[in-house]
Design a protein around this motif. Structure first.
Motif, PDB file in Angstrom:
ATOM      1  N   VAL A 126       0.870  -1.289   0.088  1.00 40.30           N
ATOM      2  CA  VAL A 126       0.123  -0.038   0.108  1.00 40.30           C
ATOM      3  C   VAL A 126       0.806   1.347  -0.047  1.00 40.30           C
ATOM      4  CG1 VAL A 126      -1.726   1.375   1.254  1.00 40.30           C
ATOM      5  CG2 VAL A 126      -2.148  -1.321   1.092  1.00 40.30           C
ATOM      6  N   ARG A 127       2.029   1.148   0.896  1.00 45.09           N
ATOM      7  CA  ARG A 127       2.877   2.549   0.854  1.00 45.09           C
ATOM      8  C   ARG A 127       3.517   2.680  -0.428  1.00 45.09           C
ATOM      9  NH1 ARG A 127       8.521   2.804   4.038  1.00 45.09           N
ATOM     10  NH2 ARG A 127       8.193   5.197   4.873  1.00 45.09           N
ATOM     11  N   GLN A 128       3.747   1.679  -1.240  1.00 41.39           N
ATOM     12  CA  GLN A 128       4.323   1.777  -2.560  1.00 41.39           C
ATOM     13  C   GLN A 128       3.402   2.430  -3.309  1.00 41.39           C
ATOM     14  OE1 GLN A 128       7.983   1.330  -2.621  1.00 41.39           O
ATOM     15  NE2 GLN A 128       7.347   2.403  -4.563  1.00 41.39           N
ATOM     16  N   LEU A 129       2.192   1.928  -3.414  1.00 41.93           N
ATOM     17  CA  LEU A 129       1.286   2.273  -4.329  1.00 41.93           C
ATOM     18  C   LEU A 129       1.053   3.811  -4.192  1.00 41.93           C
ATOM     19  CD1 LEU A 129      -1.629  -0.304  -4.111  1.00 41.93           C
ATOM     20  CD2 LEU A 129      -0.353   0.219  -6.115  1.00 41.93           C
ATOM     21  N   VAL A 130       1.031   4.496  -2.756  1.00 36.94           N
ATOM     22  CA  VAL A 130       0.984   5.905  -2.423  1.00 36.94           C
ATOM     23  C   VAL A 130       2.138   6.470  -3.156  1.00 36.94           C
ATOM     24  CG1 VAL A 130       0.636   7.380  -0.566  1.00 36.94           C
ATOM     25  CG2 VAL A 130      -0.537   5.307  -0.569  1.00 36.94           C
ATOM     26  N   ARG A 131       3.262   5.921  -2.883  1.00 34.45           N
ATOM     27  CA  ARG A 131       4.481   6.627  -3.012  1.00 34.45           C
ATOM     28  C   ARG A 131       4.862   6.774  -4.712  1.00 34.45           C
ATOM     29  NH1 ARG A 131       9.596   4.753   0.588  1.00 34.45           N
ATOM     30  NH2 ARG A 131       8.981   6.245   2.381  1.00 34.45           N
ATOM     31  N   ASP A 132       4.390   5.748  -5.491  1.00 37.48           N
ATOM     32  CA  ASP A 132       4.119   5.816  -6.799  1.00 37.48           C
ATOM     33  C   ASP A 132       3.127   6.674  -7.631  1.00 37.48           C
ATOM     34  OD1 ASP A 132       6.291   3.998  -6.838  1.00 37.48           O
ATOM     35  OD2 ASP A 132       4.945   2.268  -7.284  1.00 37.48           O
ATOM     36  N   GLY A 133       2.401   7.273  -6.952  1.00 36.59           N
ATOM     37  CA  GLY A 133       1.189   8.245  -7.196  1.00 36.59           C
ATOM     38  C   GLY A 133       0.370   7.611  -7.956  1.00 36.59           C
ATOM     39  N   ARG A 134      -0.104   6.292  -7.741  1.00 33.25           N
ATOM     40  CA  ARG A 134      -0.993   5.675  -8.233  1.00 33.25           C
ATOM     41  C   ARG A 134      -2.600   6.080  -8.014  1.00 33.25           C
ATOM     42  NH1 ARG A 134       0.258   0.405  -9.967  1.00 33.25           N
ATOM     43  NH2 ARG A 134      -1.914   0.418 -11.125  1.00 33.25           N
ATOM     44  N   ILE A 135      -2.717   6.738  -6.826  1.00 33.52           N
ATOM     45  CA  ILE A 135      -4.036   7.353  -6.448  1.00 33.52           C
ATOM     46  C   ILE A 135      -4.138   8.921  -6.217  1.00 33.52           C
ATOM     47  CG2 ILE A 135      -4.767   5.338  -5.275  1.00 33.52           C
ATOM     48  CD1 ILE A 135      -4.272   6.951  -2.655  1.00 33.52           C
ATOM     49  N   GLY A 136      -2.884   9.375  -7.059  1.00 33.35           N
ATOM     50  CA  GLY A 136      -2.933  10.999  -7.046  1.00 33.35           C
ATOM     51  C   GLY A 136      -2.513  11.362  -5.731  1.00 33.35           C
ATOM     52  N   ARG A 137      -3.084  12.530  -5.429  1.00 36.58           N
ATOM     53  CA  ARG A 137      -2.817  13.300  -4.152  1.00 36.58           C
ATOM     54  C   ARG A 137      -3.791  12.605  -3.159  1.00 36.58           C
ATOM     55  NH1 ARG A 137      -5.371  17.580  -1.593  1.00 36.58           N
ATOM     56  NH2 ARG A 137      -6.523  18.057  -3.494  1.00 36.58           N
ATOM     57  N   VAL A 138      -3.331  12.411  -1.980  1.00 38.71           N
ATOM     58  CA  VAL A 138      -3.646  11.513  -0.875  1.00 38.71           C
ATOM     59  C   VAL A 138      -4.976  12.500  -0.193  1.00 38.71           C
ATOM     60  CG1 VAL A 138      -3.827  10.221   1.170  1.00 38.71           C
ATOM     61  CG2 VAL A 138      -2.246   9.966  -0.630  1.00 38.71           C
ATOM     62  N   LEU A 139      -6.284  12.202  -0.077  1.00 35.45           N
ATOM     63  CA  LEU A 139      -6.784  12.921   0.474  1.00 35.45           C
ATOM     64  C   LEU A 139      -7.385  12.616   1.795  1.00 35.45           C
ATOM     65  CD1 LEU A 139      -9.627  13.316  -2.520  1.00 35.45           C
ATOM     66  CD2 LEU A 139      -7.889  15.102  -1.736  1.00 35.45           C
ATOM     67  N   SER A 140      -7.604  11.189   1.988  1.00 30.40           N
ATOM     68  CA  SER A 140      -7.766  10.532   3.345  1.00 30.40           C
ATOM     69  C   SER A 140      -7.417   9.177   3.577  1.00 30.40           C
ATOM     70  CB  SER A 140      -9.457  10.670   3.533  1.00 30.40           C
ATOM     71  OG  SER A 140      -9.985   9.802   2.523  1.00 30.40           O
TER      72      SER A 140
END
Length: 333
Positions: free
Chosen positions: A131-145
C-alpha cells in the motif's frame, strides 16, 4: 544473536520466539515477575534459564540483545537497565507511559551506542508495504484521506490488565491506537499534527476505555479517521487510502498474520494487488539483526515508537477533554 526475553508473554510465545529462532537468534534467558510462570514458560519453549532478576539477566556477558514484552509501566526501567548493560533492545509498544520517558530510553541507547527499536509489526507486513508503495508511486494521485478500521474482539486470555488497569497502561488507545498511529505515519510519510476524539467503555473496559474513534489532521491536509475497539467480534479490519486519482482498499490487514487482500480502484477499473506474505515478526527480527550488525536501521526505530505514543496520548487527551489537541512530540528527531 543471543537474546534475553523480559516478559513471559503471549506475544513472545506465539510470535517472537519462532521469529527469533527462524533468524538465527538464540534465547538464553526468560525473565518473569513470577518464578513459577517463568519456569513453566522456559520448559514449554526450550529455554534453559528462567529468572526473575532483570539486572542479572541483562548483565550476562553472553547476551547481545533484549526483547521486552511486559506491562507498559515496566518498559522504562527494564529498557534502561538493558541499555546501561550495553545490550540492544527491541521493545513492545507503547514504549512507555509518557513521551518524555519514551524519548529518554531512545536517547540513552544513542548515547550508549546500541540499537533501540519498537516492535511495530504492521509496518513489517507485505500488505502495508505494498500500500505504501502504491501511494509513493502516485497511483491514487494526491492523498485526500486515510481510514483505519481496527475494531476487533480482545481474546479472553489477553484481557486482564488491558481492560482494567490504568496503572499498567491498560485501554484500547495505548494497545491499538498506538499501532494505528504508526501505520498512518508509515503509509503517508508525515506526522499527525492535531486530533479530535471520543472514547467509551462498550462492554469490556473497567476503568479504561475499550473503544475509541478519532480524526487526525496531517500537515499536507490529508485527513485520517481511526477506529479501535476491543469489543467488535465480527467487524473485520482494514484500511482505505483515498486520493484524487484512485482508492486503495486493504481488507483484513490490521493483523499479526500475513493475510488480507488489496484492491486498487482507478478510472481504469479494479486491480488486485499482490504482495509478499512473509512473517511480520520475522521481518522485524531480520531488520533488527541487520541494524545490530551496523547495516541499516530497524523496521521501526525508537523514535518511531516515541511518535506513535505521542499521537495515542493526544487521542486520549482529546477524548477526555472534548477539545482538539495538538500532538506534542517534544524534541523528537
Amino acid at each position: 544473536m543471543r537474546w534475553v526475553l523480559i516478559g513471559a508473554s503471549t506475544i513472545a510465545a506465539q510470535y517472537m520466539i519462532p521469529a527469533l529462532r527462524a533468524h538465527g537468534g538464540e534465547i538464553i534467558t526468560v525473565v518473569s515477575g513470577s518464578w513459577g510462570r517463568g519456569a513453566d514458560f522456559a520448559v514449554k519453549h526450550g529455554i534453559t534459564r528462567p529468572g526473575t532478576d532483570v539486572q542479572e539477566a541483562v548483565s550476562d556477558a553472553d547476551v547481545d540483545a533484549v526483547y521486552i514484552s511486559t506491562t507498559n509501566e515496566k518498559h522504562l526501567p527494564q529498557a534502561l537497565a538493558a541499555i546501561a548493560a550495553g545490550k540492544h533492545v527491541l521493545c513492545e509498544k507503547p514504549l512507555a507511559m509518557s513521551v518524555a520517558d519514551a524519548a529518554s530510553m531512545v536517547r540513552a541507547a544513542e548515547q550508549k551506542g546500541v540499537v533501540f527499536a519498537t516492535n511495530h509489526h504492521l509496518r513489517c507486513s507485505g500488505s502495508h508495504r505494498a500500500v505504501r508503495q502504491l501511494v509513493r508511486d502516485g497511483r491514487i494521485g494526491r492523498v485526500l484521506s486515510l481510514r483505519l478500521h481496527h475494531a476487533v474482539h480482545l481474546p479472553a486470555n489477553l484481557q486482564g490488565w488491558r481492560i482494567n488497569s490504568p496503572a499498567e497502561g491498560g485501554g484500547v488507545i495505548p494497545d491499538i491506537t498506538v499501532h494505528d498511529a504508526d501505520v498512518a505515519r508509515f503509509l503517508l510519510d508525515e506526522d499527525p499534527k492535531s486530533v479530535v476524539a471520543q472514547m467509551t467503555s462498550s462492554g469490556l473496559g473497567q476503568g479504561v476505555e475499550d473503544s475509541a474513534m478519532s480524526v487526525w489532521a496531517m500537515p499536507s491536509g490529508t485527513m485520517v479517521m481511526s477506529h479501535e475497539s476491543f469489543t467488535h467480534p465480527f467487524a473485520g479490519s482494514g484500511l482505505e487510502v483515498h486520493g484524487t486519482e484512485g482508492s486503495i482498499f486493504a481488507r483484513n490487514v490490521m493483523t499479526q498474520n500475513p493475510i488480507g487482500e488489496i484492491e486498487l480502484v482507478t478510472a481504469a477499473g479494479r486491480e488486485r494487488v499482490g504482495y509478499e506474505p512473509y512473517d511480520l515478526y520475522g521481518e522485524a527480527v531480520r531488520c533488527f539483526h541487520e541494524a545490530a550488525a551496523g547495516r541499516g536501521e530497524p523496521a521501526a526505530t525508537g523514535w518511531d515508537g516515541v511518535k506513535s505514543l505521542a499521537v495515542a496520548l493526544a487521542v486520549r487527551e482529546a477524548a477526555a477533554t472534548g477539545a482538539r489537541v495538538d500532538v506534542h512530540y517534544g524534541d523528537v528527531k
